[in-house]
Design an enzyme around this catalytic site. Structure first.
Site, PDB file in Angstrom:
ATOM      1  N   THR A  65       0.849  -1.181   0.000  1.00  0.00           N
ATOM      2  CA  THR A  65       0.000   0.000   0.000  1.00  0.00           C
ATOM      3  C   THR A  65       0.888   1.235   0.000  1.00  0.00           C
ATOM      4  O   THR A  65       1.469   1.595   1.021  1.00  0.00           O
ATOM      5  CB  THR A  65      -0.922   0.010   1.240  1.00  0.00           C
ATOM      6  N   GLY A  66       1.005   1.866  -1.156  1.00  0.00           N
ATOM      7  CA  GLY A  66       1.875   3.035  -1.285  1.00  0.00           C
ATOM      8  C   GLY A  66       1.795   3.603  -2.680  1.00  0.00           C
ATOM      9  O   GLY A  66       0.884   3.279  -3.441  1.00  0.00           O
ATOM     10  N   GLY A  67       2.751   4.433  -3.030  1.00  0.00           N
ATOM     11  CA  GLY A  67       2.755   5.106  -4.317  1.00  0.00           C
ATOM     12  C   GLY A  67       3.075   4.191  -5.475  1.00  0.00           C
ATOM     13  O   GLY A  67       3.506   3.043  -5.292  1.00  0.00           O
TER      14      GLY A  67
ATOM     15  N   CYS B  67      -6.656   8.243  -0.222  1.00  0.00           N
ATOM     16  CA  CYS B  67      -6.916   8.060  -1.656  1.00  0.00           C
ATOM     17  C   CYS B  67      -8.406   8.073  -1.962  1.00  0.00           C
ATOM     18  O   CYS B  67      -8.799   8.218  -3.119  1.00  0.00           O
ATOM     19  CB  CYS B  67      -6.293   6.755  -2.145  1.00  0.00           C
TER      20      CYS B  67
END
Length: 456
Positions: free
Chosen positions: A189-191, A242
């Protein structure tokens, strides 16, 4: 101890714990899952304060709400559900489904959700008999460690195996990449850059796409209610999620009503391109997001952009736009409490604005639709390719699953192949199990003739 030795030690401990844990009954496994969720629920205030103090982003009240709401909604949806052993018998087709653990699940967690991300991933993993190793964002390592401490204390009280949940206390990019390769499966879970690295690890990965939630507003809704919901979503945790609303797409003939409604509900409206340019130039210099804006307050935004007349009590800034998609930098994801206002003439125009904005950034993630016309609502799903459409709800708190909708409670929102992800739904415990199928012959099963099969 070098990186490989350190990771091998973590994996070794995790495998020992997991091998014991997978022998436990459904009831014992559920005790563990409930305990770690309840530990975060009970310590929500402490963890929320630690998160804001360390990451320097977001709001304490929002993070308290996230800890409590995500913990209880996750457990409520898992409670009583089969995830160990035989989980389904299909007598008609002679199939018996048997759930089995994956093994060791690696979790790369985000700085925007430093508490509920580790909590949710751990609840999903343990529900299926797995062990977990968490690698937090370096900017959120202290609150990550404290979260895992609390979860482990709860597990210790139940006599669960040691090392079911472990955390890399001093995370680095090297350790993060190494965990992806050592674990049996990774939840990342990240960019986009982090997810791309995960996909090249050689192991199965659940990644996420970028958010950029478009809000389509129809003519047949209460604009004051819409304004309340959109502002609630946009301002939640200072807009770092998000799932937060990003852009209002409003009928041109209703623009005055929309602007009046957002103003009445705490927005500062920028109606001139000159003032809007101050936001554009500071937040997106040369078209690239300025990370200094992440999780800022409206007052900090005013200072960064040089805006002089923003009231101290303003909750959010709403900016006029020129064009959309690549012609308007404010069409991008904004990790701060600013909304861009786009105007349309027909519903087809509204859908095209949303589609084009997402083609620039956020394809596959989510939209919010405020409408009471089912034909309009369902038309969006054929034009705008995202994985979830929230209807007449607050996107910021609904798209990740809520007590009053049917989406799986999650902190990892899959965006399908549109967002370069393998799943197009909210990550859930069902994604963290292997399912074996026992197939029995069905003597009474109807077998058609070739003529029947090929008949037109």
């Amino acid at each position: 101890m070098n990186t490989q030795e350190y990771l091998e030690e973590l994996i070794g401990k995790a495998r020992t714990a997991q091998k014991e844990f997978e022998t436990y009954t459904q009831e014992k496994v559920d005790e563990a899952v409930r305990a770690i969720g309840k530990s975060v629920y009970d310590h929500a205030e402490e963890l929320a304060n630690l998160a804001v103090e360390e990451t320097r982003m977001g709001r304490v009240d929002s993070k308290i709400a996230k800890c409590r709401n995500k913990a209880k909604s996750t457990w409520w949806r898992m409670k009583g559900k089969k995830s160990r052993g035989i989980i389904e018998r299909d007598e008609k087709n002679g199939i018996v489904k048997v759930a089995k653990p994956i093994g060791v699940v690696g979790c790369i967690t985000a700085t925007t959700n430093p508490v509920i991300n580790p909590m949710h991933n751990s609840m999903c993993a343990l529900k299926c008999g797995n062990a977990v190793i968490i690698c937090p964002h370096p900017r959120a390592k202290k609150v990550g460690v404290r979260t895992v401490e609390l979860m482990n204390e709860a597990l210790d009280q139940l006599g669960m195996p040691n090392n079911l949940i472990q955390i890399i206390a001093e995370p680095t990019m090297e350790l993060s990449a190494g965990l992806m390769k050592f674990a049996d499966l990774c939840v990342c879970t990240g960019g986009p850059a982090l997810v791309k690295t995960a996909y090249s690890s050689g192991k199965p990965v659940y990644g996420v796409g970028q958010g950029n939630v478009q809000v389509l507003v129809d003519r047949d809704v209460d604009y004051d209610e819409v304004a309340k919901m959109v502002i609630a979503g946009r301002t939640f945790d200072n807009g770092v999620l998000c799932t937060c609303e990003q852009n209002i797409i409003c009928p041109r003939d209703k623009a005055g009503e929309m602007i009046a409604a957002v103003k009445a509900n705490g927005a500062y409206y920028i109606g001139t391109q000159g003032e809007a340019d101050k936001v554009r130039d500071s937040a997106f210099p040369d078209g690239v997001f300025n990370k200094a804006w992440t999780g800022t307050t409206v007052q900090e935004i005013a200072e960064l952009a040089g805006l002089k007349d923003v009231p101290q009590d303003a909750k959010v800034i709403v900016c006029c736009t020129h064009g959309y998609a690549r012609d308007e930098v404010l069409s991008k994801e904004k990790l701060f409490p600013v909304l861009a206002l786009f105007l349309y003439d027909t519903w087809e125009d509204a859908m095209e604005i949303a589609r084009a904005n997402l083609a620039e950034e956020g394809m596959g993630h989510s939209v919010v639709i405020h409408s009471n016309t089912q034909e309009h609502i369902e038309a969006v799903s054929f034009v705008v390719n995202v994985s979830r459409y929230a209807v007449n709800q607050v996107g910021g708190t609904a798209l990740g699953g809520a007590m009053d909708n049917g989406l799986n409670p999650t902190t990892t929102l899959g965006c399908g192949t549109w967002g370069n992800n393998v799943i197009s739904e909210n990550l859930w415990y069902t994604h963290l199990m292997n399912v074996s199928r026992i197939s029995y012959k069905v003597p009474e099963m109807y077998i058609p003739t070739d003529k029947e099969i090929w008949a037109e």
